[in-house]
Design a protein around this motif. Sequence first.
Motif, PDB file in Angstrom:
ATOM      1  N   GLY A 281       0.797  -1.216   0.000  1.00 54.55           N
ATOM      2  CA  GLY A 281       0.000   0.000   0.000  1.00 54.55           C
ATOM      3  C   GLY A 281       0.833   1.271   0.000  1.00 54.55           C
ATOM      4  O   GLY A 281       0.348   2.352   0.335  1.00 54.55           O
TER       5      GLY A 281
ATOM      6  N   ARG B  84       0.837   3.870  -5.650  1.00 55.22           N
ATOM      7  CA  ARG B  84      -0.394   3.686  -6.413  1.00 55.22           C
ATOM      8  C   ARG B  84      -0.374   2.354  -7.165  1.00 55.22           C
ATOM      9  O   ARG B  84       0.684   1.846  -7.533  1.00 55.22           O
ATOM     10  CB  ARG B  84      -0.601   4.865  -7.362  1.00 55.22           C
ATOM     11  N   THR B  85      -1.549   1.817  -7.405  1.00 55.05           N
ATOM     12  CA  THR B  85      -1.643   0.471  -7.981  1.00 55.05           C
ATOM     13  C   THR B  85      -1.607   0.461  -9.506  1.00 55.05           C
ATOM     14  O   THR B  85      -1.477  -0.606 -10.105  1.00 55.05           O
ATOM     15  CB  THR B  85      -2.949  -0.211  -7.526  1.00 55.05           C
TER      16      THR B  85
ATOM     17  N   PRO C  93      -3.344   3.128  -2.014  1.00 53.64           N
ATOM     18  CA  PRO C  93      -4.348   2.625  -1.083  1.00 53.64           C
ATOM     19  C   PRO C  93      -3.811   2.653   0.345  1.00 53.64           C
ATOM     20  O   PRO C  93      -2.611   2.548   0.566  1.00 53.64           O
ATOM     21  CB  PRO C  93      -4.582   1.190  -1.551  1.00 53.64           C
TER      22      PRO C  93
END
Length: 196
Positions: A146, A149-150, A193
Motif C-alpha cells: 500500500g 499507487r496500484t 491505497p
Amino acid sequence: MSQDAAPRPLRADAARNRQRILDAATAAFDVQGTDASLEDVAKAAGVGVGTLYRHFPTRLDLIEAVYRSNVEAFAAQADELLERLPAGEALDEWVMGFVGYVIRKKGMASALKAGLGPEAAEIMSQSRATLQGAAGRLVVAAQAAGAIRTDLEPPDLMRAVSGVCLAGVESMDRERTERVLRLLLDGLRWSAPTPA
C-alpha cells in the motif's frame, strides 16, 4: 567443442582474480573513464597484466564485463533492500541509487556502442530486462504494502527514472536530478491505497 557447450567453470583462484580485476576496473573507470590504464587496473587488482589479458583479451572485453557486472550488482540491490527495509522505502532507495548507476555506466555504454556497433544493442537489451525485473519486484512489493499507487507498471517506472537520470547526467546537475526523483517518488505515493 560445440559453440553451445557451456564454458568450464573457473578454478577458485582464477575466479577470485577475475573478480578482483572487475572491482579494480570498476573503480578505475569511475575515476578515469574507460581509457584508464589496464596496467594500473592489474596493479590495483594485485595481478600481473598477463593475468588481466588472460581473462579479458581486449579492453572492450573488460568494459563489457564491468558493464554487465554493474547491471547485475545494481539489480541485486533491489532484493537486498527488500530484505532489510519496508517495501516503499526499498523502492525509494533503489530509485535514488539510479543516479549513481547511470553516471557509472554512461561512459561504458558509449564505449560498447562505438566498439561493438549493432552487437551492443543486445547487451543493452539484456541489461534493460535485468533492471526491469528488479524494478518489477520492487513495484509489486510496494503496491502490496500500500506504499504506492496500484496503476504503476514497472516499464513506466523505468522509463521515468531513466529519463530523469540521463537528463541529469547530460546537465551534470546531480542535486537537481535527485530533487526531481524525489518529486517523482512523491507522485507514486499519491492515491496509494491505505494499507490494511
